[in-house]
Each structure stands twice: as C-alpha cells, then as structure tokens.
Design a protein around this motif. Structure first.
Motif, PDB file in Angstrom:
ATOM      1  N   PHE A 204      43.222  44.600  30.335  1.00 42.60           N
ATOM      2  CA  PHE A 204      43.636  43.732  31.490  1.00 42.60           C
ATOM      3  C   PHE A 204      45.083  44.147  31.905  1.00 42.60           C
ATOM      4  N   SER A 205      45.879  44.515  31.003  1.00 46.43           N
ATOM      5  CA  SER A 205      47.285  45.014  31.446  1.00 46.43           C
ATOM      6  C   SER A 205      47.112  46.357  32.335  1.00 46.43           C
ATOM      7  N   ALA A 206      46.436  47.211  32.013  1.00 46.27           N
ATOM      8  CA  ALA A 206      46.098  48.401  32.591  1.00 46.27           C
ATOM      9  C   ALA A 206      45.557  48.171  34.085  1.00 46.27           C
ATOM     10  N   LEU A 207      44.409  47.240  34.152  1.00 42.59           N
ATOM     11  CA  LEU A 207      43.873  46.508  35.351  1.00 42.59           C
ATOM     12  C   LEU A 207      44.984  45.931  36.238  1.00 42.59           C
ATOM     13  N   LYS A 208      45.696  45.253  35.673  1.00 40.71           N
ATOM     14  CA  LYS A 208      46.580  44.442  36.477  1.00 40.71           C
ATOM     15  C   LYS A 208      47.511  45.407  37.172  1.00 40.71           C
TER      16      LYS A 208
ATOM     17  N   ARG B  56      51.314  37.697  42.520  1.00 38.45           N
ATOM     18  CA  ARG B  56      52.705  38.190  41.861  1.00 38.45           C
ATOM     19  C   ARG B  56      53.433  37.122  41.619  1.00 38.45           C
ATOM     20  N   ASP B  57      53.403  35.818  42.410  1.00 43.54           N
ATOM     21  CA  ASP B  57      54.058  34.673  42.179  1.00 43.54           C
ATOM     22  C   ASP B  57      53.960  34.088  40.976  1.00 43.54           C
ATOM     23  N   ARG B  58      52.914  34.288  40.269  1.00 46.48           N
ATOM     24  CA  ARG B  58      52.805  33.755  38.813  1.00 46.48           C
ATOM     25  C   ARG B  58      52.048  34.714  37.846  1.00 46.48           C
ATOM     26  N   LYS B  59      52.152  34.482  36.609  1.00 44.76           N
ATOM     27  CA  LYS B  59      51.478  35.189  35.760  1.00 44.76           C
ATOM     28  C   LYS B  59      49.980  35.131  36.027  1.00 44.76           C
ATOM     29  N   PRO B  60      49.413  36.217  36.445  1.00 48.55           N
ATOM     30  CA  PRO B  60      47.968  36.114  36.724  1.00 48.55           C
ATOM     31  C   PRO B  60      47.058  35.865  35.700  1.00 48.55           C
ATOM     32  N   SER B  61      46.141  34.974  35.653  1.00 50.10           N
ATOM     33  CA  SER B  61      45.167  34.821  34.582  1.00 50.10           C
ATOM     34  C   SER B  61      44.255  35.877  34.334  1.00 50.10           C
ATOM     35  N   LYS B  62      43.334  36.150  33.344  1.00 41.90           N
ATOM     36  CA  LYS B  62      42.389  37.152  33.363  1.00 41.90           C
ATOM     37  C   LYS B  62      41.289  37.093  34.329  1.00 41.90           C
ATOM     38  N   ALA B  63      41.055  35.876  34.725  1.00 41.11           N
ATOM     39  CA  ALA B  63      40.047  35.436  35.904  1.00 41.11           C
ATOM     40  C   ALA B  63      40.657  36.126  37.152  1.00 41.11           C
ATOM     41  N   ASP B  64      41.859  35.697  37.248  1.00 48.69           N
ATOM     42  CA  ASP B  64      42.637  36.045  38.501  1.00 48.69           C
ATOM     43  C   ASP B  64      42.443  37.747  38.584  1.00 48.69           C
ATOM     44  N   THR B  65      42.941  38.355  37.574  1.00 45.41           N
ATOM     45  CA  THR B  65      42.848  39.816  37.601  1.00 45.41           C
ATOM     46  C   THR B  65      41.146  40.449  37.670  1.00 45.41           C
ATOM     47  N   LEU B  66      40.336  39.815  37.401  1.00 47.03           N
ATOM     48  CA  LEU B  66      38.819  40.188  37.456  1.00 47.03           C
ATOM     49  C   LEU B  66      38.648  39.925  39.006  1.00 47.03           C
ATOM     50  N   ARG B  67      39.058  38.834  39.759  1.00 47.47           N
ATOM     51  CA  ARG B  67      38.658  38.398  40.877  1.00 47.47           C
ATOM     52  C   ARG B  67      39.628  39.458  41.987  1.00 47.47           C
ATOM     53  N   ALA B  68      40.730  39.735  41.516  1.00 51.22           N
ATOM     54  CA  ALA B  68      41.501  40.654  42.288  1.00 51.22           C
ATOM     55  C   ALA B  68      40.916  42.099  42.303  1.00 51.22           C
ATOM     56  N   ALA B  69      40.520  42.624  41.328  1.00 51.78           N
ATOM     57  CA  ALA B  69      39.901  43.567  41.118  1.00 51.78           C
ATOM     58  C   ALA B  69      38.526  43.987  41.871  1.00 51.78           C
ATOM     59  N   ALA B  70      37.721  42.827  41.802  1.00 50.38           N
ATOM     60  CA  ALA B  70      36.329  42.969  42.600  1.00 50.38           C
ATOM     61  C   ALA B  70      36.738  42.866  43.901  1.00 50.38           C
TER      62      ALA B  70
END
Length: 136
Positions: free
Chosen positions: A79-83, A91-105
């Motif tokens: 997840f860190s590598a994906l972020k 970037r305004d807050r620490k993204p959750s894993k769900a945020d990271t997956l949504r952003a990647a999609a």
C-alpha cells in the motif's frame, strides 16, 4: 510493588492469590481468566479436560502470529508503494487503504482513457465490477 504500607509506614504482606482473588471478586464481580489454548473434551463426569500439548499449541500460535505479522507488513508495504505511485491519493489527510484503492482505480481508468484517445494501443473496455467480469 506487591506490598503495601500500613498507617505507620510498616510494610504489610500481600495476601495469597486465593484470598486476594476472593476479595477482588466480592468487590468487583467475576475476575477475568485466561481462555483455554487447547481443545477441550467433555469427560464422563461432565467436566472438561484439555487435549494435546499446550506447549505445542503455543508454539503453533507463535508461528501463525509471526506469519500473520509478516503478511500484514507485506500488505502495508504494498500500500505504501501504491500510494507513492498514484497521484490522486488525497494529501490533506492520511489516506486509508480504501482511499488508496479508489485513487488507484480512478488513475487506471484515466490512463485507459488516455490510451484509448491516443489510439496507439487497443484497450479492451473495462469490466463492470458488479457483474463479476464474466460477461453475463
């Protein structure tokens, strides 16, 4: 730590565990107890007895816990590598894993659009995730 001071500064002995347990349970209700770590079998008298070797069970639990910690470490590292790769992560807050997956999609969807618009590569249409991707 196990002793207390009397009124005149004299150390008083700590009561034995049985007495201390009885006093605490009278004041605070049932005391917590350790859960059994081995399988239990009901005996002919109705009581339960432990099956197996408790040390073996503890060792298997330690191994399983270590494997699980390693799996979670690897997952978090991914997840860190994906972020770091996805520019759309908030970037305004620490993204959750769900945020990271949504952003990647979303990023993948945008990149597919760029490829399709450029006409340089043939990209199959995205699969509908609610249909399971089987074309049904």
């Amino acid at each position: 730590m196990g002793e207390q001071r009397g009124a005149l500064g004299v150390l008083l002995p700590t009561p034995p565990p049985e007495v201390l347990g009885a006093v605490l349970s009278q004041r605070h209700g049932p005391l917590p107890h350790a859960a059994p770590i081995t399988r239990l079998r009901r005996g002919p008298t109705g009581g339960y007895k432990a099956l197996g070797d408790p040390e073996g069970v503890l060792e298997r639990r330690r191994v399983a816990n270590a494997k699980e910690r390693e799996r979670i470490r690897n997952l978090n590292s991914g997840f860190s590598a994906l972020k770091a790769l996805v520019p759309l992560v908030p970037r305004d807050r620490k993204p959750s894993k769900a945020d990271t997956l949504r952003a990647a999609a979303e990023y993948i969807r945008l990149l597919r659009g760029v490829l399709r618009d450029a006409g340089g590569l043939q990209v199959p249409p995205p699969q509908n995730p609610t249909r399971g991707g089987r074309g049904s």
